[in-house]
Design a protein around this motif. Structure first.
Motif, short mmCIF file in Angstrom:
data_model
loop_
_atom_site.label_atom_id
_atom_site.label_comp_id
_atom_site.label_asym_id
_atom_site.label_seq_id
_atom_site.Cartn_x
_atom_site.Cartn_y
_atom_site.Cartn_z
N PHE A 188 43.85 44.82 34.10
CA PHE A 188 42.90 43.76 34.34
C PHE A 188 42.17 44.04 32.90
CE2 PHE A 188 38.03 44.51 34.69
CZ PHE A 188 37.74 42.94 35.54
N ALA A 274 42.82 40.55 38.94
CA ALA A 274 41.24 40.64 38.56
C ALA A 274 41.27 41.13 40.31
CB ALA A 274 40.26 39.61 38.31
N ALA A 275 41.66 40.20 40.84
CA ALA A 275 41.69 40.32 42.62
C ALA A 275 42.09 41.37 42.81
CB ALA A 275 42.46 38.77 43.75
N VAL A 278 40.24 44.43 42.22
CA VAL A 278 39.24 44.45 43.38
C VAL A 278 39.97 45.43 44.58
CG1 VAL A 278 37.78 43.46 44.26
CG2 VAL A 278 37.81 42.98 42.53
N GLY A 279 41.03 44.70 44.71
CA GLY A 279 41.63 45.20 45.78
C GLY A 279 42.22 46.36 45.98
N LEU A 281 40.44 48.99 43.62
CA LEU A 281 38.87 49.39 44.12
C LEU A 281 38.78 49.38 45.58
CD1 LEU A 281 37.28 47.97 41.27
CD2 LEU A 281 38.02 51.12 41.73
N ALA A 282 38.77 48.53 46.45
CA ALA A 282 38.40 48.56 48.14
C ALA A 282 39.44 49.63 48.69
CB ALA A 282 38.88 47.05 48.00
#
Length: 415
Positions: A188, A274-275, A278-279, A281-282
């Motif tokens: 990222f 980016a997705a 975020v995944g 981090l989730a």
């Protein structure tokens, strides 16, 4: 930590409701940054001699400065120190002392990483990485201790359960999540973030891309096994339906990240970076929620006792406050007469029955004991089955004292 305990008040209802939210938030603010910075600095040591530019680029993924250390390290650890002291209020387990002890090597480790990056000294980076590994292993042992309340009465060691299988598994989960997060962060920051994006002709760009994808793939594929192992070795009282649902959701995200990373390895360029970040981090956040769900299930009895002790402490405080007010209170006979005329006469007379019994019949048992009468006026209870219960009038301490004094004086005058 006795000084800290003496500084704390029993947590109220609002505090008990907010504590889990604040603990989860502080852990999520700290652990992802710590894991990314730790793994990226470890990787930079591999490139330190043969490719200094690559080592510097890895250091840019999670820059360690005085501000990031303050925001993502010092502030969360200091907050967790006080939050867990409240969370385990009244217990003998020294979690506050443990967090204070583990904070020292963690903060020192980050300071060494910052100095190593600034002075370009691999020895400082290596020393900081070793300190962080030890600090977060200790951190895993402390978090494991929180959801094993059956061990609390017996904990007297400077470091709790460091040889426990559960602690080792928990630390391995932290390491794998850190690898997953670091890989997603490298992609990222160095391939999507405009200000830090690597030039297209950077000689190590393709190496970084493949290495980061391999890290995401490896973390995604290995984490499920250790997550299942972690649930298997967790204490039975800590297991809850929420923990299993959160684990299932994490497994779905890990499967998606694994498929994505393996697919991107066979292509010349990566998409959906980016997705994927975020995944990742989730995944970290859901695992923190899952751990806290285990802690909440294991600590149900403690929270019931904490609510009871809070209620007792509040009652004691109110009693002490009322006693102090009573010592310094000047009874107002005019106020007592006004309350009698405005409220009492609707149901009572001295010499005849109205709604309630005549005062001449009930006041003799309070003669010479105004405190007993004040206690009844504060919280009336049904005494005589022949009459309805007296409603609570919601009187202040001054009003209670004044009307009690007035009634007894009027009774004495009418004898």
């Amino acid at each position: 930590m006795d000084i800290l305990k003496n500084m704390l008040l029993p947590p109220g209802v609002e505090h008990l409701q907010m504590l889990p939210v604040l603990i989860v938030f502080m852990l999520w603010a700290h652990l992802p940054f710590a894991g990314i910075a730790w793994i990226c600095n470890l990787l930079s040591l591999v490139f330190w001699r043969r490719d200094p530019a690559a080592a510097r680029d890895l250091g840019r993924v999670a820059p360690i400065t005085w501000s990031t250390i303050s925001i993502f390290v010092v502030l969360p650890l200091a907050s967790l120190l006080f939050l867990f002291q409240h969370y385990l209020y009244g217990e003998t387990v020294p979690v506050g002392s443990y967090i204070l002890r583990l904070a020292l090597p963690i903060i020192l480790g980050f300071l060494l990483l910052a100095l190593g990056q600034r002075r370009r000294q691999a020895a400082l980076v290596a020393a900081g990485s070793v300190l962080l590994a030890g600090g977060y292993f200790f951190f895993s042992s402390v978090m494991n201790l929180v959801f094993t309340p059956e061990k609390w009465p017996f904990i007297r060691r400077p470091m709790p359960d460091v040889f426990s299988v559960t602690v080792v598994v928990h630390f391995k989960v932290f390491c794998l999540v850190s690898v997953l997060l670091a890989g997603a962060a490298i992609l990222f920051v160095l391939f999507r973030w405009p200000e830090k994006r690597l030039p297209a002709d950077a000689p190590h760009a393709e190496t970084f891309r493949r290495m980061a994808l391999a890290m995401v793939a490896g973390g995604s594929l290995l984490l499920p096994a250790f997550m299942i192992w972690e649930l298997y070795v967790a204490p039975e009282p800590a297991l809850s339906l929420n923990a299993f649902w959160l684990s299932a959701l994490v497994l779905v995200l890990l499967a998606a990240l694994a498929i994505w990373s393996v697919t991107m390895l066979g292509r010349p360029a990566s998409r959906w970076i980016a997705a994927a970040f975020v995944g990742a981090l989730a995944v970290s956040g859901l695992l923190i929620l899952k751990d806290h769900s285990l802690q909440a299930a294991a600590n149900q009895e403690h929270w019931v006792l904490l609510n009871e002790s809070r209620a007792r402490a509040l009652a004691e405080w109110q009693g002490q406050r009322a006693a102090e007010l009573a010592k310094n209170m000047v009874v107002d006979d005019k106020l007592g007469e006004k309350i009698y005329n405005d409220r009492c006469t609707a149901c009572h007379r001295f010499d005849q029955k109205v709604v309630g019994p005549p005062y001449n019949q009930v006041l003799p048992k309070y003669a010479g004991d105004v405190e007993k009468l004040k206690t009844f006026l504060r919280n009336p209870v049904k005494v005589d089955a022949a009459y309805p219960a007296m409603p609570n009038q919601g009187l202040t301490e001054l009003e209670v004292a004044s009307v009690a004094s007035y009634l007894l004086k009027k009774y004495d005058e009418g004898k």
